[in-house]
Design a protein around this motif. Structure first.
Motif, PDB file in Angstrom:
ATOM      1  N   LEU A  62       1.012  -1.038   0.006  1.00 45.78           N
ATOM      2  CA  LEU A  62      -0.057   0.079  -0.102  1.00 45.78           C
ATOM      3  C   LEU A  62       0.908   1.222  -0.059  1.00 45.78           C
ATOM      4  CD1 LEU A  62      -2.962   0.957   0.048  1.00 45.78           C
ATOM      5  CD2 LEU A  62      -2.735   1.023   2.745  1.00 45.78           C
TER       6      LEU A  62
ATOM      7  N   ARG B 164     -10.646   0.471   3.554  1.00 46.51           N
ATOM      8  CA  ARG B 164     -10.084  -0.178   4.783  1.00 46.51           C
ATOM      9  C   ARG B 164     -11.326  -0.830   5.366  1.00 46.51           C
ATOM     10  NH1 ARG B 164      -7.882  -3.022   8.551  1.00 46.51           N
ATOM     11  NH2 ARG B 164      -6.668  -2.007  10.073  1.00 46.51           N
TER      12      ARG B 164
ATOM     13  N   ASN C 294      -7.204  -6.654   4.638  1.00 46.95           N
ATOM     14  CA  ASN C 294      -7.452  -5.323   5.236  1.00 46.95           C
ATOM     15  C   ASN C 294      -7.646  -4.396   4.229  1.00 46.95           C
ATOM     16  OD1 ASN C 294      -8.157  -6.699   7.695  1.00 46.95           O
ATOM     17  ND2 ASN C 294      -5.841  -6.336   8.188  1.00 46.95           N
ATOM     18  N   TRP C 295      -6.920  -4.053   3.262  1.00 45.44           N
ATOM     19  CA  TRP C 295      -6.925  -3.224   2.394  1.00 45.44           C
ATOM     20  C   TRP C 295      -7.145  -3.124   0.977  1.00 45.44           C
ATOM     21  CZ3 TRP C 295      -5.882   1.842   4.261  1.00 45.44           C
ATOM     22  CH2 TRP C 295      -5.358   1.833   5.708  1.00 45.44           C
TER      23      TRP C 295
ATOM     24  N   VAL D 231      -9.333   4.447  -1.708  1.00 45.32           N
ATOM     25  CA  VAL D 231      -8.681   3.428  -0.745  1.00 45.32           C
ATOM     26  C   VAL D 231      -9.666   2.817   0.065  1.00 45.32           C
ATOM     27  CG1 VAL D 231      -6.927   3.085   0.979  1.00 45.32           C
ATOM     28  CG2 VAL D 231      -6.563   4.777  -0.773  1.00 45.32           C
TER      29      VAL D 231
END
Length: 598
Positions: free
Chosen positions: A20, A529, A462-463, A527
């Motif tokens: 990331l 999360r 998670n991302w 993005v």
């Protein structure tokens, strides 16, 4: 000497979080996964091994309960031990340190001494059976990934073992099996021996295909959903894809696609497909909300089997705060490929937006050609050629006009997502070219090109990150006032610049009123999360506008935060967007959308 028979191996997944970009991290504030989180950190081992071990111990919530915290730490210790052994480290030891954080959070840090690893002393890999009669296919099997002297990596062992068996099954060796599959380990001497014997068994083809039920549908139509035909190499995966295709048709229920391995005919396996028809006529009523058109009510009527030829009539009536429309589409399948069909449609729309309003009567007829293989479950690609009629009366920034157009259009589209109900990994592209001429009775001559697309990628569990873009160009002979609003380019709205009202931005006339443009360029990045499998918090940035020439391009920008719920019916998005350039009331716009917009 201690000898162990390993019957299960640890199999992690995902990718390292370092991929990331720091720039994207700046877009998203720190968000706690849950109340009172406990995280686990590994030190003292090589980077690649640390990433593998870290995935075995994700952060968890203990909700402030000391007993739960103690339970999670004990469980993490066991997972760490199992993961270390899976990667060949049976003598590893570690020191544990617990670091308290804010709001009751905690981090357990493991400093690991790996000790001497278990190394592969010898291996006995055999591939036998009827596959020996096909040396070309045998050579396509990937070589075993571990060499003598390597550290014993049971993850690589298990992955190769499962993938090789699955590969043989997909090529017709449905009875392939491992008569011996074991790892013998001597912990004192730190060596291991692998015995992996694979017998391919006999190779089978698909025999006769017998369809039972759904008698009101023509057989040729059902055949379009099949990913198998007699003579193909028999594959359980192909049968599963066929069943999935039939399920997605929305015409059948109680679907069973089975191969009768107890009733073999030489080297062929007969297949039976059992179906029950769903009701052919459907009536649906719904209420929804979209930021662009407001609160709306929807009535759908469908007949999926007109004239018992599998032709589909779809009628839709929608009444919304800013848009009212009624329309019908009639499709009739043609050819062997799913999605190939003739199309005829008509609609009437009354729309009232911030900049423009219009009454539009439309009709179209044409053909769609499916480009994707029926067996490529996640891919949807097509070319659609249409001949369109549009009669419109409209008012743009206080100026009223009317127009009449006859024009052909061609659209190429491709969508490739692993799961369209959870579109977090994949891409889509849609490109349309259309044009009209006064020779055909149209109000003016024009040529219009429009391309839009997007991509999404999961960096780890998670991302996620993604982007989208929309480009357009219009060549017009005469004043833009002779084009109805839907053929001009405007910016603004949930799929354009969400910080601005729907189709409210673009070039202006001499009085400063927005009239729409001949060019369009809008792009955005986001993005995500993930706070659970189906929930995510999203940060986004968009830039672009509609314009008439590059010398007059005025880039608008917005930023925002939002929430994503990947529900059983598709993604539901709620965003708060703030315009950075030329902000107007409201300073923050609420944007809600439901479903995947392709």
């Amino acid at each position: 000497m201690e000898r162990l028979l390993k019957v299960q191996a640890y199999q992690p997944g995902g990718h390292a979080a370092w991929r990331l970009l720091p720039l994207l991290l700046c877009l998203l504030p720190t968000v706690a996964l849950a109340k009172n989180e406990i995280a686990f950190r590994v030190t003292g081992v090589p980077t690649d091994l640390s990433a593998k071990l870290q995935r075995a111990m994700p952060a968890l919530s203990y909700n402030g309960k000391e007993a739960r915290l103690h339970e999670l730490v004990l469980s993490a210790n066991l997972r760490l031990r199992d993961a270390l052994q899976a990667y060949g480290f049976y003598h590893a030891k570690w020191d544990t340190k617990t670091i308290s954080g804010p709001n009751g959070d905690a981090t357990v840090q493991y400093h690991i001494d790996l000790g001497a690893p278990i190394r592969l002393r010898s291996k006995d890999i055999r591939i036998e059976g009827q596959i020996d009669e096909n040396p070309v296919l045998r050579k396509t099997i990937a070589p075993f990934p571990l060499a003598d002297g390597d550290i014993l990596d049971q993850v690589l062992y298990s992955t190769w073992k499962d993938q090789t068996l699955s590969f043989l099954e997909s090529k017709g060796y449905v009875n392939a099996y491992y008569p011996r599959h074991e790892i013998l380990i001597d912990r004192k001497q730190n060596w291991a021996e692998i015995y992996l014997w694979l017998n391919s068994g006999k190779r089978y083809r698909v025999g006769s295909i017998h369809i039972v039920g759904a008698d009101r549908y023509p057989r040729w139509f059902i055949d379009r959903y099949l990913t198998i035909k007699p003579g193909d190499w028999y594959s359980p995966r192909a049968l599963s894809l066929t069943q999935s295709n039939l399920h997605d048709a929305n015409r059948f229920q109680n679907i069973q696609v089975t191969g009768d391995t107890t009733n073999l005919h030489g080297d062929s396996i007969p297949v039976t497909i059992k179906l029950a028809s769903l009701p052919e006529q459907h009536l649906k009523v719904g209420v929804g909300y979209s930021t662009d058109i407001g609160l709306n009510g929807i009535l759908y009527y469908d007949d999926y089997n007109m004239f018992r030829r599998a032709q589909h009539l779809h009628v839709a009536v929608q009444v919304a705060q800013k848009s009212r429309n009624i329309g019908g589409t009639y499709t009739w399948p043609v050819g062997a490929a799913l999605g190939s069909e003739y199309i005829a449609s008509t609609s009437f729309q009354n729309e009232t937006y911030q900049i423009w309003s219009a009454n539009e009567l439309r009709a179209a007829i044409g053909r769609r050609w499916a480009l994707a293989d029926n067996a490529r479950k996640n891919v949807n690609a097509s070319i659609q050629a249409m001949f369109n009629l549009e009669q419109a009366n409209y008012t743009v920034s206080g100026i009223s006009d009317s127009s009449f157009y006859l024009f052909p259009s061609i659209t190429y589209s491709v969508q490739n997502y692993r799961n369209i109900l959870r579109p977090v990994s994949g891409f889509y592209v849609r490109a349309t070219a259309e044009g009209a001429s006064k020779v055909w009775g149209s109000t003016s001559n024009f040529l219009r090109l429009r391309v839009r697309g997007g991509w999404d990628e999961m960096l780890n569990r998670n991302w996620g990150v993604g982007g989208r873009a929309s480009l357009g160009a219009l060549w017009l002979h005469g004043n833009i006032r002779f084009l109805p609003p839907d053929l001009r380019f405007f910016a603004g709205g949930q799929n354009s610049l969400p910080g601005y009202a729907f189709q409210s931005q673009g070039p202006t006339n001499a009085e400063g009123a927005v009239v729409g443009g001949r060019l369009l360029a809008v792009a955005g990045v986001h993005v995500d999360r993930f706070i659970s499998h189906d929930w995510a918090i999203d940060a986004f940035y968009d830039i672009g506008n509609a314009f008439d020439s590059f010398s007059t391009f005025h880039a608008l920008q917005d930023v925002g935060l939002g929430a994503r719920w990947y529900s059983p019916v598709g993604p539901i998005k709620l965003d708060l967007a703030h315009p950075l350039v030329a902000p107007r009331a409201p300073a923050v716009r609420l944007v809600l959308s439901v479903g995947f917009d392709f």
